[in-house]
Write an enzyme that holds these catalytic residues in place. Structure first.
Site, PDB file in Angstrom:
ATOM      1  N   LYS A   1      37.509  46.875  37.314  1.00 32.01           N
ATOM      2  CA  LYS A   1      38.333  45.802  37.901  1.00 32.01           C
ATOM      3  C   LYS A   1      37.433  44.856  38.681  1.00 32.01           C
ATOM      4  CE  LYS A   1      41.077  46.405  41.706  1.00 32.01           C
ATOM      5  NZ  LYS A   1      40.892  45.284  42.641  1.00 32.01           N
TER       6      LYS A   1
ATOM      7  N   ASP B   1      41.413  40.838  38.391  1.00 28.15           N
ATOM      8  CA  ASP B   1      42.452  40.981  39.434  1.00 28.15           C
ATOM      9  C   ASP B   1      42.393  39.778  40.371  1.00 28.15           C
ATOM     10  OD1 ASP B   1      44.250  41.986  41.311  1.00 28.15           O
ATOM     11  OD2 ASP B   1      42.787  43.341  42.222  1.00 28.15           O
ATOM     12  N   LEU B   2      42.863  38.621  39.853  1.00 31.73           N
ATOM     13  CA  LEU B   2      42.809  37.396  40.674  1.00 31.73           C
ATOM     14  C   LEU B   2      44.189  36.979  41.184  1.00 31.73           C
ATOM     15  CD1 LEU B   2      40.084  35.352  38.734  1.00 31.73           C
ATOM     16  CD2 LEU B   2      39.814  36.856  40.701  1.00 31.73           C
ATOM     17  N   LYS B   3      45.216  37.708  40.787  1.00 32.22           N
ATOM     18  CA  LYS B   3      46.586  37.492  41.313  1.00 32.22           C
ATOM     19  C   LYS B   3      46.941  36.008  41.367  1.00 32.22           C
ATOM     20  CE  LYS B   3      46.306  41.604  44.339  1.00 32.22           C
ATOM     21  NZ  LYS B   3      44.897  41.956  44.188  1.00 32.22           N
TER      22      LYS B   3
ATOM     23  N   ARG C   1      36.373  53.565  45.828  1.00 32.30           N
ATOM     24  CA  ARG C   1      35.359  54.314  46.576  1.00 32.30           C
ATOM     25  C   ARG C   1      35.112  55.760  46.144  1.00 32.30           C
ATOM     26  NH1 ARG C   1      37.936  51.878  51.883  1.00 32.30           N
ATOM     27  NH2 ARG C   1      39.653  51.978  50.396  1.00 32.30           N
TER      28      ARG C   1
ATOM     29  N   PRO D   1      53.625  26.590  37.653  1.00 31.98           N
ATOM     30  CA  PRO D   1      53.527  27.183  36.310  1.00 31.98           C
ATOM     31  C   PRO D   1      52.380  26.632  35.458  1.00 31.98           C
ATOM     32  CG  PRO D   1      55.826  26.840  36.868  1.00 31.98           C
ATOM     33  CD  PRO D   1      55.025  26.230  37.993  1.00 31.98           C
TER      34      PRO D   1
ATOM     35  N   THR E   1      51.105  46.204  48.983  1.00 31.96           N
ATOM     36  CA  THR E   1      51.372  47.446  49.739  1.00 31.96           C
ATOM     37  C   THR E   1      50.893  47.336  51.188  1.00 31.96           C
ATOM     38  OG1 THR E   1      49.360  48.344  48.787  1.00 31.96           O
ATOM     39  CG2 THR E   1      51.414  49.066  47.798  1.00 31.96           C
TER      40      THR E   1
ATOM     41  N   ASP F   1      34.430  46.695  43.883  1.00 32.50           N
ATOM     42  CA  ASP F   1      34.555  45.943  45.140  1.00 32.50           C
ATOM     43  C   ASP F   1      33.170  45.733  45.749  1.00 32.50           C
ATOM     44  OD1 ASP F   1      37.342  45.639  44.984  1.00 32.50           O
ATOM     45  OD2 ASP F   1      37.646  47.659  45.752  1.00 32.50           O
TER      46      ASP F   1
ATOM     47  N   ASP G   1      50.608  29.934  41.620  1.00 32.92           N
ATOM     48  CA  ASP G   1      50.538  28.470  41.764  1.00 32.92           C
ATOM     49  C   ASP G   1      51.677  27.899  40.932  1.00 32.92           C
ATOM     50  OD1 ASP G   1      49.504  25.786  42.092  1.00 32.92           O
ATOM     51  OD2 ASP G   1      47.521  26.649  42.378  1.00 32.92           O
TER      52      ASP G   1
HETATM   53  O1  C5P Z   1      38.416  52.221  47.092  1.00 32.59           O
HETATM   54  P1  C5P Z   1      39.858  52.288  46.690  1.00 32.59           P
HETATM   55  O2  C5P Z   1      40.147  53.351  45.648  1.00 32.59           O
HETATM   56  O3  C5P Z   1      40.782  52.427  47.886  1.00 32.59           O
HETATM   57  O4  C5P Z   1      40.134  50.877  46.002  1.00 32.59           O
HETATM   58  C1  C5P Z   1      41.396  50.502  45.542  1.00 32.59           C
HETATM   59  C2  C5P Z   1      41.352  49.156  44.887  1.00 32.59           C
HETATM   60  O5  C5P Z   1      42.681  48.788  44.552  1.00 32.59           O
HETATM   61  C3  C5P Z   1      40.788  48.039  45.751  1.00 32.59           C
HETATM   62  O6  C5P Z   1      40.175  47.084  44.878  1.00 32.59           O
HETATM   63  C4  C5P Z   1      42.021  47.450  46.385  1.00 32.59           C
HETATM   64  O7  C5P Z   1      41.855  46.107  46.744  1.00 32.59           O
HETATM   65  C5  C5P Z   1      43.030  47.588  45.237  1.00 32.59           C
HETATM   66  N1  C5P Z   1      44.425  47.625  45.678  1.00 32.59           N
HETATM   67  C6  C5P Z   1      44.933  48.549  46.572  1.00 32.59           C
HETATM   68  N2  C5P Z   1      46.253  48.515  46.928  1.00 32.59           N
HETATM   69  C7  C5P Z   1      47.059  47.588  46.413  1.00 32.59           C
HETATM   70  C8  C5P Z   1      46.579  46.652  45.501  1.00 32.59           C
HETATM   71  C9  C5P Z   1      45.243  46.696  45.148  1.00 32.59           C
HETATM   72  O8  C5P Z   1      44.195  49.423  47.033  1.00 32.59           O
HETATM   73  N3  C5P Z   1      48.328  47.598  46.736  1.00 32.59           N
END
Ligand code: C5P
Length: 236
Positions: free
Chosen positions: A35, A62-64, A212, A69, A121, A13, A67
């Site tokens: 990622k 991780d571009l989710k 992190r 099909p 989430t 990130d 759009d």
């Molecule tokens: O720093 P941390 O361990 O919290 O990072 C978690 C990673 O997972 C980040 O890239 C965050 O955007 C991603 N993520 C998340 N919860 C989700 C989906 C993706 O924390 N439900």
């Protein structure tokens, strides 16, 4: 001998290739995957994904994608041609969109794992009602994960708290990838409900997305090794 299959996916990130590269050179590609999300990809583009691949890292793009099909299928094909290890689409795009994505990467030389995100989430029960969905977040996660499975996807991203239920619902071959993981004793940052790496594996997660606790550690490689050691001890 089969190639190593590290369980940790380090979330890069970062806002630039330079910042991400500074971390990359401290990591070991045999001990983790990485990622690349929307922030880094928008700043650094496919060139940096190629650099990661060239340095031996498996890349989860991780571009989710979400759009029509045809557009998602073509985007997935482009990502597969880059050579990524895993990528994702948004299950709310529906079964036709997901099936088109599966079909588009069938003949790729190195077919990536294709997974879905279900309900983010970050969305509360009231958020999902506001967009017109009924039922609890957990009900919607289960419905969308089942749809992803029916469409032939390899798995879903989910919260550690959802792993056990989805594993029971969808069986052992469905890949469950979970963020929200915090090694014992580390700060939760802005994650609300977390599990330790060992607990997440114990309940049935296949891969853990960790940012992190590794990227901000004084010694990222040591932090990664410690988590891998915890997991290896549990698996033994
Ligand atoms: O720093 P941390 O361990 O919290 O990072 C978690 C990673 O997972 C980040 O890239 C965050 O955007 C991603 N993520 C998340 N919860 C989700 C989906 C993706 O924390 N439900």
């Amino acid at each position: 001998m089969s190639p190593p299959d590290p369980k940790i996916i380090v979330a890069l990130d970062f806002d630039s290739a330079k910042a991400a590269r500074q971390l990359m050179v401290q990591l070991d590609a045999s001990l983790c995957r990485v990622k690349v999300g929307k922030e880094l990809f928008t700043n650094a583009g496919p060139a940096f994904v190629e650099e990661l691949l060239h340095n031996g890292f498996g890349v989860f793009l991780d571009l989710k994608f979400h759009d029509i099909p045809n557009t998602v299928a073509n985007a997935c094909k482009a990502a597969a041609d880059l050579g990524v290890w895993m990528m994702n689409v948004h299950a709310l795009g529906g079964q036709k969109m997901m099936s088109a994505a599966v079909e588009a990467i069938q003949s790729s030389t190195h077919k990536p794992l294709l997974i879905a995100v279900t309900i983010l989430t970050s969305m509360s029960a009231s958020d999902i009602h506001e967009i017109g969905l009924s039922g609890t977040p957990a009900d919607n996660v289960a419905t969308l994960a089942k749809l992803a499975n029916d469409a032939g996807l390899d798995g879903v991203v989910c919260s550690p708290m959802e792993v056990q239920g989805l594993r029971t619902l969808l069986g052992t071959n469905f890949q469950l990838i979970t963020p929200g993981v915090r090694p014992t004793g580390s700060t939760k940052d802005d994650q609300a409900r977390t599990m330790t790496p060992v607990d997440a594996i114990r309940v049935g997660a296949n891969y853990l997305v960790i940012g992190r606790p590794i990227t901000q550690a004084d010694n990222p490689l040591q932090a990664l090794r410690l988590i891998n050691t915890e997991i290896a001890k549990y698996c033994a």
